[in-house]
Scaffold this motif. Structure first.
Motif, PDB file in Angstrom:
ATOM      1  N   ARG A  60       0.723  -1.367  -0.169  1.00  0.00           N
ATOM      2  CA  ARG A  60       0.071  -0.334  -0.099  1.00  0.00           C
ATOM      3  C   ARG A  60       0.582   1.182   0.320  1.00  0.00           C
ATOM      4  O   ARG A  60       0.297   1.930  -1.001  1.00  0.00           O
ATOM      5  CB  ARG A  60      -0.640   0.189   1.521  1.00  0.00           C
ATOM      6  N   THR A  61       1.938   1.178   0.766  1.00  0.00           N
ATOM      7  CA  THR A  61       2.771   2.008   0.901  1.00  0.00           C
ATOM      8  C   THR A  61       4.155   2.403  -0.461  1.00  0.00           C
ATOM      9  O   THR A  61       4.717   3.901  -0.060  1.00  0.00           O
ATOM     10  CB  THR A  61       3.349   2.766   2.751  1.00  0.00           C
ATOM     11  N   ARG A 110       5.221   9.011   4.937  1.00  0.00           N
ATOM     12  CA  ARG A 110       4.226   9.404   5.696  1.00  0.00           C
ATOM     13  C   ARG A 110       2.839   9.387   5.511  1.00  0.00           C
ATOM     14  O   ARG A 110       1.754   9.121   5.644  1.00  0.00           O
ATOM     15  CB  ARG A 110       3.846  11.056   4.700  1.00  0.00           C
ATOM     16  N   ARG A 111       2.382   8.000   4.183  1.00  0.00           N
ATOM     17  CA  ARG A 111       1.427   7.404   4.499  1.00  0.00           C
ATOM     18  C   ARG A 111       1.767   6.327   5.256  1.00  0.00           C
ATOM     19  O   ARG A 111       0.645   6.672   6.372  1.00  0.00           O
ATOM     20  CB  ARG A 111       1.560   6.325   2.768  1.00  0.00           C
ATOM     21  N   SER A 167      -0.698   7.066   8.357  1.00  0.00           N
ATOM     22  CA  SER A 167      -2.837   5.448   8.090  1.00  0.00           C
ATOM     23  C   SER A 167      -3.329   5.219   9.384  1.00  0.00           C
ATOM     24  O   SER A 167      -2.833   4.701  10.134  1.00  0.00           O
ATOM     25  CB  SER A 167      -1.956   4.593   7.659  1.00  0.00           C
TER      26      SER A 167
END
Length: 283
Positions: free
Chosen positions: A198-199, A231-232, A236
């Motif tokens: 995802r990141t 940052r993600r 999150s």
């Protein structure tokens, strides 16, 4: 704090000598002065013997293949006994190198190197990308690891940028850290891999090492954009990411991915890596 600063500056000065005097100028006389006799190079040239003779073998081989070899340190950071550098190697292939006849090709190779010093002397070295990029520039490569499906991992992944942090491990947390590694490699592996996909993190490693009187964790990762990945993960709300942030904060007193989001020790180059999650490299 002053003693820690002095130690870091002394160690950084030693690593600068490796390149300013040894690699760039070919002064082999300093090797016995700044390296431990039992020094371990985890990425030597093929055929290098152990210890200090191996260090000399590796640099002699590089300088023979690239007589104008010059290394520039782009960035350097230090924490107790560890020094992390991002550097650029430049040279012209005018001599034999690992059996390859001279091509006259000018190469530029960038990588990350982690050094461990003990009592002011170089004890260990891990090179990430430098040698592989040099080999690739000459159309050469080492045999790569194989994927879980048994297929070669070469060309499996996207272009990624490496980044390295040296994180303190709070006193009494070694057992919990090892338990966390086991969980990420077993019961929570699927969640961990999904989180990294995802990141945009394509590879992530953690090494536990001793630095003076404390333990430190070398956190290495490769991502399409390390700061964006940080940052993600920092922002999150995913349950797994929230859980991992909490455990990491308990272990280190900080969130490693928030540090990454702020640009802690970013690498300054990009290179192609396989898509895999690595959690080995024993203490």
């Amino acid at each position: 704090m002053r003693d820690e600063h002095s130690l870091a500056e002394r160690n950084k000065a030693t690593i600068r000598r490796v390149f300013d005097e040894f690699v760039n100028k070919g002064d082999f006389s300093i090797v016995d002065e700044i390296y431990r006799p039992d020094m371990i190079d985890h990425q030597p040239l093929p055929g290098a013997p152990a210890g200090v003779p191996g260090v000399k073998h590796t640099i002699a081989g590089l300088r023979a293949g690239f007589p104008d070899l010059h290394v520039t340190i782009e960035d350097m950071s230090a924490h107790e006994d560890y020094v992390v550098i991002h550097n650029t190697w430049r040279g012209t292939h005018l001599g034999d190198f690992l059996g390859a006849a001279p091509t006259g090709r000018a190469i530029t190779s960038r990588g990350v190197v982690v050094w461990r010093l003990a009592d002011g002397l170089i004890a260990e070295r891990w090179g990430i990308g430098v040698e592989s990029n040099m080999l690739a520039a000459l159309g050469m490569r080492r045999l790569g690891r194989r994927s879980r499906a048994g297929r070669p991992a070469e060309n499996a992944g996207p272009s990624a940028e490496p980044a390295v942090n040296v994180l303190p491990l709070l006193p009494g947390c070694e057992g919990r850290w090892r338990t966390l590694r086991h969980e990420l490699a077993s019961t929570r592996l699927r969640e961990y891999e999904e989180s990294r996909r995802r990141t945009g993190i394509v590879r992530e490693s953690f090494w536990l090492r001793r630095a003076g009187e404390t333990d430190v964790v070398i956190h290495y990762l490769e991502a399409r954009d390390p700061r964006l990945a940080g940052r993600r993960l920092r922002d999150s709300a995913d349950p797994f990411d929230t859980w991992l942030r909490g455990v990491a904060t308990e272990l280190h007193g900080l969130d490693p991915w928030a540090e990454l989001a702020g640009g802690a020790t970013p690498a300054v180059h990009a290179w192609t890596v396989p898509v895999e999650l690595v959690q080995d490299a024993p203490r």
